[in-house]
Design a protein around this motif. Structure first.
Motif, PDB file in Angstrom:
ATOM      1  N   VAL A 212      -3.745  -0.580  -2.935  1.00 33.26           N
ATOM      2  CA  VAL A 212      -3.441  -1.535  -4.001  1.00 33.26           C
ATOM      3  C   VAL A 212      -4.680  -1.815  -4.840  1.00 33.26           C
ATOM      4  CG1 VAL A 212      -2.760  -3.907  -4.531  1.00 33.26           C
ATOM      5  CG2 VAL A 212      -1.523  -2.622  -2.782  1.00 33.26           C
TER       6      VAL A 212
ATOM      7  N   ILE B  19       2.708   1.369  -3.888  1.00 32.55           N
ATOM      8  CA  ILE B  19       1.855   1.644  -5.050  1.00 32.55           C
ATOM      9  C   ILE B  19       1.728   3.137  -5.370  1.00 32.55           C
ATOM     10  CG2 ILE B  19      -0.552   1.601  -5.819  1.00 32.55           C
ATOM     11  CD1 ILE B  19       0.985  -0.913  -6.515  1.00 32.55           C
TER      12      ILE B  19
ATOM     13  N   ASN C 149       0.820  -1.209   0.000  1.00 28.52           N
ATOM     14  CA  ASN C 149       0.000   0.000   0.000  1.00 28.52           C
ATOM     15  C   ASN C 149       0.856   1.262   0.000  1.00 28.52           C
ATOM     16  OD1 ASN C 149      -2.579  -1.127  -0.085  1.00 28.52           O
ATOM     17  ND2 ASN C 149      -2.738  -1.286   2.134  1.00 28.52           N
TER      18      ASN C 149
END
Length: 266
Positions: free
Chosen positions: A197, A121, A118
Motif C-alpha cells: 500500500v 492494491i 496489500n
C-alpha cells in the motif's frame, strides 16, 4: 470516436476503451481472489465475501470518480457542472467504501485489514495499467504536442478534436508502462513485501505529479499557481497525488513505530 476491435456484434459496436476496462477489472478480480486464497490463507467462502465487498466498492468508485471530477470542474467554472471520470476520484471513493464495508460486513476473526489492502492494491494497479491502454485507443487522457520521436497523431477521439494532425505525447502508454512495472515490483520485489500500500501511494503519487506536466487534456484547476499554454498547475490530480505521497510516507513512519495506520481490526 473509438477504434473497434470487432465490427459489430448483434448490431452493437464494441469500443476498445470499454473492452480494456472490462478486461482490467476481470483480471484484477482473478488476481485478488487467487492472492486471498494462496498467499493470505483465506478460505474460498471468506475470499468470496471479500470479493463481493470489492465488487460493491467498484460500483461506488464509479460514482465517486464522476463526482470528484465534477467538484473540481464546478469550482473552476463557478457553477455546478460535471466533466468526465477521473481515476483518483474512483480510487478515493472505492477504497473508502471498501474499508467501511469491511468494518461492518466482514466479521471473521482472522480479518487483517492491512494484509487485505496489500493484496488488493496490486490488483488495482493491474486493472489501471490495462485501462490506460483503453484510454489510448479512445484518444482521451492525452499529452501535450511534441516534436520528439515519442509523439503520435490520434485520428479520432478527444485528442484528435483538440489537436487534429498534431503529434502529441501518448501519456496513456507512459502511464500504462509505469503501472505494469509497478505491478511487477509489488509482486516480485521482496523489500516491498507487506508494504504494498505504502509503495503504491508513494510511487504512483510521485509519477502522477510528474506526468501531469505533459498532459494536454483539460485537467481542471484548483488554487493554480502557474499557467502555461496548455494547462494550469498544480492540477487537482497533483494535489490529490501529493496527499497520496504524504499518507504513504506517514504510514511508513507509523509502521516503524509499530503503529500501523490501518489497524488489523478496523
Amino acid at each position: 470516436m473509438y477504434p473497434f476491435l470487432l465490427p459489430e456484434i448483434f448490431k452493437y459496436l464494441i469500443p476498445m476503451y470499454d473492452l480494456m476496462i472490462v478486461i482490467g477489472v476481470v483480471l484484477m478480480i482473478f488476481y485478488v481472489a487467487n492472492r486471498f486464497e494462496k498467499q493470505n490463507g483465506y478460505t474460498r467462502k471468506q475470499a468470496n465475501k471479500l470479493l463481493i465487498l470489492l465488487g460493491a466498492s467498484l460500483a461506488i468508485a464509479l460514482v465517486s470518480s464522476f463526482l470528484v471530477d465534477g467538484i473540481f470542474h464546478s469550482i473552476q467554472e463557478g457553477e455546478l457542472t460535471f466533466g468526465s471520470l477521473t481515476f483518483l476520484g474512483a480510487l478515493i471513493g472505492g477504497i473508502a467504501a471498501f474499508l467501511i464495508l469491511l468494518k461492518y460486513f466482514y466479521k471473521d476473526d482472522n480479518k487483517n485489514v492491512k494484509e487485505i489492502m496489500n493484496s488488493i492494491i496490486p490488483g488495482i494497479v493491474l486493472a489501471h495499467a490495462i485501462g490506460r491502454i483503453g484510454c489510448y485507443f479512445a484518444g482521451c487522457c492525452f499529452g501535450v504536442p511534441t516534436e520528439s520521436f515519442l509523439g503520435v497523431i490520434f485520428p479520432y477521439g478527444h485528442a484528435h478534436d483538440l489537436y487534429p494532425n498534431v503529434s502529441i505525447f501518448p501519456t496513456q502508454l507512459f502511464e500504462s508502462f509505469f503501472l505494469f512495472a509497478l505491478f511487477f515490483v509489488l509482486n516480485r520485489v521482496k523489500r516491498v513485501k507487506h508494504i504494498e500500500v505504502e509503495t503504491y501511494l508513494i510511487g504512483y503519487g510521485i509519477f502522477r505529479i510528474l506526468i501531469e506536466f505533459i498532459r494536454g487534456d483539460d485537467r481542471g484547476s484548483f488554487l493554480p499557481f502557474i499557467t502555461t499554454q496548455y494547462n494550469t498547475f498544480p492540477t487537482p490530480s497533483q494535489y490529490l497525488s501529493l496527499l497520496m505521497v504524504a499518507i504513504g510516507l506517514y504510514s511508513l513512519y507509523r509502521l516503524k513505530k509499530n503503529k500501523p495506520l490501518i489497524d488489523r481490526k478496523i
